[in-house]
Design a protein around this motif. Structure first.
Motif, PDB file in Angstrom:
ATOM      1  N   ILE A 135      -3.436  -3.734   5.910  1.00  0.00           N
ATOM      2  CA  ILE A 135      -3.708  -3.696   4.496  1.00  0.00           C
ATOM      3  C   ILE A 135      -5.176  -4.034   4.036  1.00  0.00           C
ATOM      4  O   ILE A 135      -5.498  -5.240   4.251  1.00  0.00           O
ATOM      5  N   LEU A 141      -1.950   5.310   6.598  1.00  0.00           N
ATOM      6  CA  LEU A 141      -0.809   5.260   5.919  1.00  0.00           C
ATOM      7  C   LEU A 141      -0.882   5.447   4.558  1.00  0.00           C
ATOM      8  O   LEU A 141      -0.091   6.033   3.611  1.00  0.00           O
ATOM      9  N   ALA A 142      -2.094   5.048   4.068  1.00  0.00           N
ATOM     10  CA  ALA A 142      -2.309   5.022   2.521  1.00  0.00           C
ATOM     11  C   ALA A 142      -3.607   4.699   2.109  1.00  0.00           C
ATOM     12  O   ALA A 142      -4.461   4.119   3.056  1.00  0.00           O
ATOM     13  N   GLY A 143      -4.298   5.066   1.095  1.00  0.00           N
ATOM     14  CA  GLY A 143      -5.741   4.527   0.514  1.00  0.00           C
ATOM     15  C   GLY A 143      -6.687   5.600   0.745  1.00  0.00           C
ATOM     16  O   GLY A 143      -7.663   5.385   0.316  1.00  0.00           O
ATOM     17  N   ALA A 202       0.750  -1.299   0.059  1.00  0.00           N
ATOM     18  CA  ALA A 202      -0.083  -0.031  -0.018  1.00  0.00           C
ATOM     19  C   ALA A 202       0.965   1.260  -0.025  1.00  0.00           C
ATOM     20  O   ALA A 202       2.050   1.238   0.464  1.00  0.00           O
ATOM     21  N   GLY A 203       0.521   2.173  -0.448  1.00  0.00           N
ATOM     22  CA  GLY A 203       1.259   3.493  -0.486  1.00  0.00           C
ATOM     23  C   GLY A 203       1.097   4.348  -1.826  1.00  0.00           C
ATOM     24  O   GLY A 203       1.059   3.893  -2.699  1.00  0.00           O
ATOM     25  N   GLU A 204       1.316   5.609  -1.615  1.00  0.00           N
ATOM     26  CA  GLU A 204       1.060   6.459  -2.773  1.00  0.00           C
ATOM     27  C   GLU A 204       2.362   7.459  -2.679  1.00  0.00           C
ATOM     28  O   GLU A 204       3.202   7.317  -1.932  1.00  0.00           O
ATOM     29  N   GLY A 211       3.355   7.288   3.347  1.00  0.00           N
ATOM     30  CA  GLY A 211       4.620   6.345   3.039  1.00  0.00           C
ATOM     31  C   GLY A 211       4.295   5.068   2.477  1.00  0.00           C
ATOM     32  O   GLY A 211       2.922   5.099   2.138  1.00  0.00           O
ATOM     33  N   SER A 218      -5.353   0.261  -2.502  1.00  0.00           N
ATOM     34  CA  SER A 218      -5.194  -0.373  -0.864  1.00  0.00           C
ATOM     35  C   SER A 218      -4.924   0.656   0.116  1.00  0.00           C
ATOM     36  O   SER A 218      -4.071   1.809   0.166  1.00  0.00           O
ATOM     37  N   LEU A 219      -5.684   0.495   1.224  1.00  0.00           N
ATOM     38  CA  LEU A 219      -5.730   1.163   2.491  1.00  0.00           C
ATOM     39  C   LEU A 219      -4.638   0.460   3.523  1.00  0.00           C
ATOM     40  O   LEU A 219      -4.705  -0.860   3.561  1.00  0.00           O
ATOM     41  N   ALA A 220      -3.914   1.373   4.233  1.00  0.00           N
ATOM     42  CA  ALA A 220      -3.138   0.847   5.193  1.00  0.00           C
ATOM     43  C   ALA A 220      -3.332   1.627   6.585  1.00  0.00           C
ATOM     44  O   ALA A 220      -3.374   2.848   6.388  1.00  0.00           O
ATOM     45  N   GLU A 255       5.663   3.329  -5.699  1.00  0.00           N
ATOM     46  CA  GLU A 255       5.307   2.107  -5.165  1.00  0.00           C
ATOM     47  C   GLU A 255       6.109   1.002  -5.018  1.00  0.00           C
ATOM     48  O   GLU A 255       6.285   0.251  -4.336  1.00  0.00           O
TER      49      GLU A 255
END
Lengths: 373, 373, 373, 373
Positions: free
Chosen positions: D26, D68-70, A15-17, A22, D80-82, A130
């Motif tokens: 995640i 953290l993400a998503g 995951a992450g952008e 992060g 994806s979500l974290a 990523e």
């Protein structure tokens, strides 16, 4: 199903952008007992790191990972590993330009169409940022295959624009050759043919001055791979490696052994003859006299080096003006002011290696599960 | 994990060997309500069938499928579909030659090493005979994508040996062009460029007389694909299509759009410009002026035709003598007396199409699952 | 994703309806080298077979399987196995009654709502007929775990209605005890407590005369299971076993060890004390003095027998009248004239055993993949 | 395959130990456009939080999550979500006691046997601490099903030791009832029957004074679930829900509707009669007059409330002395000095709810994928 996991037995989920907090990877299926430290991770992360030389993007990221789970007293526990690499250089810059305009060659338009909106900051999830998570996972995979069967994965730059490196024996190229020249000078372009490497560097510099970018080809070699990895039919080793490589941004072609050149070959020219070889310990093993097949037969590793090449398109982001449309369909001019690589090849090498190592780690564990009763 | 399944939402699982009772496919995830009959299946099975012309293997198989489950009153039920294609031409011939000798280019050696023994009759599970099950599943996938979005998959032979067909507009090639020439003569080699088709046929005939075989390239085009199929990161549409193609026997290379030619391109030459197009109904849609990207951006379908090419090696089985070793490591001479194709390309076309259709069906269902809340 | 596959490393995929041509299972992930014949399959298929005694449904099926793929010279090849069991007794009877009316307790209504229509002949895919494919796969799983670790799975009927068998030591019940009484009389109800078995038979006969049905509980014991099977967190062995059991028709409850009785226990009563046991060969192994935990701790097998119970509801089909609605919502009376079991328990035993064996085979292969590097 | 992922379309993957840096989840497959904030997550995290009352463990964790993400601009992006929840209260205490001794009822022994060593600090990955990641994911699942179909999941404590709550209409119990009594007093034990709740609290307090623990039963109800969720055969909704519940620590039994009581029922007593109901808008829908089946028929949701119960064993950790062995097989006495819950039930409620919501979210997305063409 949403595509953020890869592998079956050795399985990574990321995951992450580009401009979020992060990037994180969870590795599920790493056996217990493998030594793993932040320093281990840093080696390849540094090979991938932006800002590593004047040939690549100048985004500044230290890319120091944090191991969140799965390591105890310096060794993997056998339960899921998590590694976090925070983003640091998230300039609070004006994203309005790319917010509404579709950058040619990028995923801006397809993401908007798919999701209804997108994180437009630097490409969001579609950014090559990523791949930092993949490289971290690749280090773990490399350690696993090295311990398990002495497996080694070495990639290098084979071609930039029209300049094609001469590499007579792909299996003999070492990591040292790729990272530095014999005199110790860093090999900024990661091409083991020094003369061509110099030409490539000059081409990349010239392309950048033109506010343009250039494509190329990377060759990756896996050696010491035991016979028998890969599953018949759909999960052939060549199929899973190809998926791994094509899952990377900018890859437009993949080939094994002689690759597309097989189209003009006859069977009598193409087939590799089997021979029995006396090994050091007197055991006979079957090898092929040549390796036009690229290390896999029937999709299963043959014991010969696995040799593949990936074609990488020129970076889509250009500093020069390009014509496009906005998200309301109006014609527009776009110039990508951000930091980007004029040629993706030098940083592709550790990323491509990581994906190959992950596939081998996965198929090695699958091999253990499914070997004869 | 043992590799006999493919796809996630539209998922096929196959079993069957070259000389066992038959080949079976279970299709899991086909929505209810799709009309399906044995005749529907026969069309592509006949395009793949051995013995269809003098250019291909003379093994005689009627390949009439039996629908074992999943269809009620002529329509799919939404539960798992099973289709069985029995083997008929299983000559009780002497297999002793290939029982002990490793045929160059085949999976004999790798299977022996992996499994400890193998079904040596005609290659067993490693035989291209297994693709009959894929083609049956491909028919179902083609029906699904046609109903769902007018999706169409057309493949053809682009190259045999050095002969390269000229196809100006891949998207306009129709199934009719591939199967027959304008005067109704069957297009035995499935190349839409009639002049080159004739040359290809002559080359294949000459190669066969030489007891040799020849490679080639097939191009496959998917059109009417909606924007948004494919998942970011690992399950990019290009990654899953590549896995599908590389899961087929003899494929050594896959490329999209300009493919390997991207290596010598600059970004300013390569990027496709976005434009807004007025559709018939007055709706504006975004397209690209050119299609060097091959129909996917960021791994997600762009709405432009998906164009890919697969490189197919020359048939490994040769009637002429080849040198090899036996399973005890003794040097040996082998001649494959069986029936085999001198060139795999003509029969590859429906097989390659099937795999592309299966990937599109799968990603279409995944798209339905994951579209915005 | 459409739910017709089960397992990860040892994975089965099934298709087939009650009144279609037949039921088929593909087993993917069975290692090579396991002896397998039609006779091996027949043993458990006969234990499951309708018409085996007057206590069960009188549908007549010989249930002789055909091995379509994956076995060569009497041994598994390591590639996918396919087994077909044809349906024979498909009476061309009048299905109009159940075509339009929703049978209480059955899936008629939920299938119609889900799929828009259904194969109404005898329940179609929702029929317990589909379990014939599971039992065939279970035989393969039983052979695998027996060869690999001497694993043994024995099920029996623990309760029918209010009659509860006394089984002092579940681990000691043998297949022989379940199939016949000491004097050789067939144990029609598969309850190892002879006295209760007789009462159960009388109850089932009486219930049938009442045109009614009755529920019960089956207990299943797996022994010789090595320590370490099962994965932490989501794929705990208890989780996968429960999924396996609940995937069977009519199961409304599953419990391990003391099961629901744990609710009234204190920790000091419930916890099983660890002790070290001298094995025959002088090796010390850790066991628990009691087995209230049911053979798994932290979801991982402890080496103690795995003991579970499944609660089975009374057969939904009744010969007596029941009130319901039609598919247009009209009130209606329904009587199921077909052949059905007045109590599902006697035939449940081999089906439940099959599912337990499949889970153990799967986790054994996963254990091989993921054991310490 | 290593068991740290759950779900297919809505899929969660977790990592984290009791005393490592933190726990991370995640979530892959969450559609775009769902509003999500840290505050949303905190609500259920606080219901699960240690230290929330004197009835539960006194470990101090703020459990404030970091996304953290998503998520972009407050909404899920579709990628994806974290979510990361750091561990705070990792007392640098002497773990030597549990380092070498196997705590009865815990996974210490099975982990050691499986992995060769283990993170012994507080149970490592086997600790119930890992459920914090599930609860965070459950919040996202609850939001998804609420938006998609008004889905609601409410759990409560049904039984502690011999004290069984009276709950006449499970569907009518609200979150408010579970969290507080009508006068606003916090409902520390999460039992909606106030009188029994008071008795339960007293029992738990008394058990703790005895340095002991006590088991119980939690009931969970999902309402507004549309007809048609769940897949036939292996992925029946009841199978996936059971796997979800049994994947939680300490669960020894799961049952639906009347559950184990079905064993003594006759079909005529058990079957629920279908009736057609006029909905508010005049549409007729089919319901059952009673809900002994527990909301699923043929494994597919019937539109009636889903009602299930899970049996939870007494906490394994006891402050009193227990006999056990060390990892070298020596007899030993152990007392768990750490902080632990005398009864797991009050904190189980949000955890069980989370797992049910995750299964429903997953099957809802699968339903979207596979609905009729």
């Amino acid at each position: 199903m949403a595509g953020n996991s890869f592998g079956q037995a050795f399985r990574i989920t990321t995951a992450g952008e580009s401009h979020g907090p992060g990037n994180v990877v969870i590795i599920d299926g790493c056996p217990s007992g493998i030594a793993l430290s932040v320093d281990d991770l840093l080696f390849d992360l540094n090979r991938r790191r932006p800002g590593q030389s004047h040939l690549v993007t100048q985004r500044q990221e230290s890319d120091v990972p944090e191991i969140l789970a799965g390591v105890f007293e310096g060794r993997t526990t056998g339960t899921s590993l998590a590694i976090l690499i925070r983003n640091e250089d998230q300039r609070s810059r004006d994203y309005n330009e790319i917010k509404d305009k579709y950058r040619p060659g990028h995923a801006d338009y397809t993401y908007d169409a798919k999701y209804g909106f997108r994180d437009y900051r630097g490409g969001g999830r579609a950014s090559a940022r990523e791949t930092v998570a993949r490289v971290a996972a690749g280090v773990v995979a490399k350690k696993l295959i090295a311990e398990a069967f002495g497996g080694k994965v070495v990639g290098y730059v084979k071609q930039v624009g029209p300049i094609v490196a001469r590499v007579d024996d792909p299996e003999r190229v070492t990591l040292a050759d790729v990272e530095a020249f014999p005199d110790g000078t860093p090999n900024l372009v990661r091409c083991p043919d020094r003369e061509r490497a110099q030409e490539m560097i000059e081409l990349i510099e010239s392309v950048r001055k033109d506010q343009d970018s250039i494509g190329g080809v990377s060759e990756i070699v896996a050696s010491n791979v035991p016979v028998g990895l890969g599953e018949p039919v759909f999960d052939k080793l060549k199929a899973d490696l190809a998926k791994a490589l094509f899952s990377l941004p900018a890859v437009l072609g993949v080939e094994y052994g002689v690759g597309f050149a097989c189209a003009t070959q006859r069977g009598s020219e193409h087939n590799d003859e089997f021979v029995a070889e006396e090994s050091g310990t007197g055991v006979r093993r079957v090898v092929t006299r040549s390796n036009r097949h690229g290390g896999m037969l029937g999709g299963i590793s043959s014991g010969m080096p696995i040799v593949l090449r990936a074609a990488i398109k020129p970076t889509s982001s250009l500093s020069r003006e390009q014509r496009t449309v906005t998200n309301t369909g109006e014609g527009a001019i776009i110039r990508t002011k951000g930091r980007h690589d004029p040629c993706l090849l030098p940083r592709f090498v550790p990323i491509g290696e990581a994906m190959v190592a992950i596939v081998l780690a996965d198929h090695y564990l699958r091999f253990r599960a499914l070997r004869p009763a």
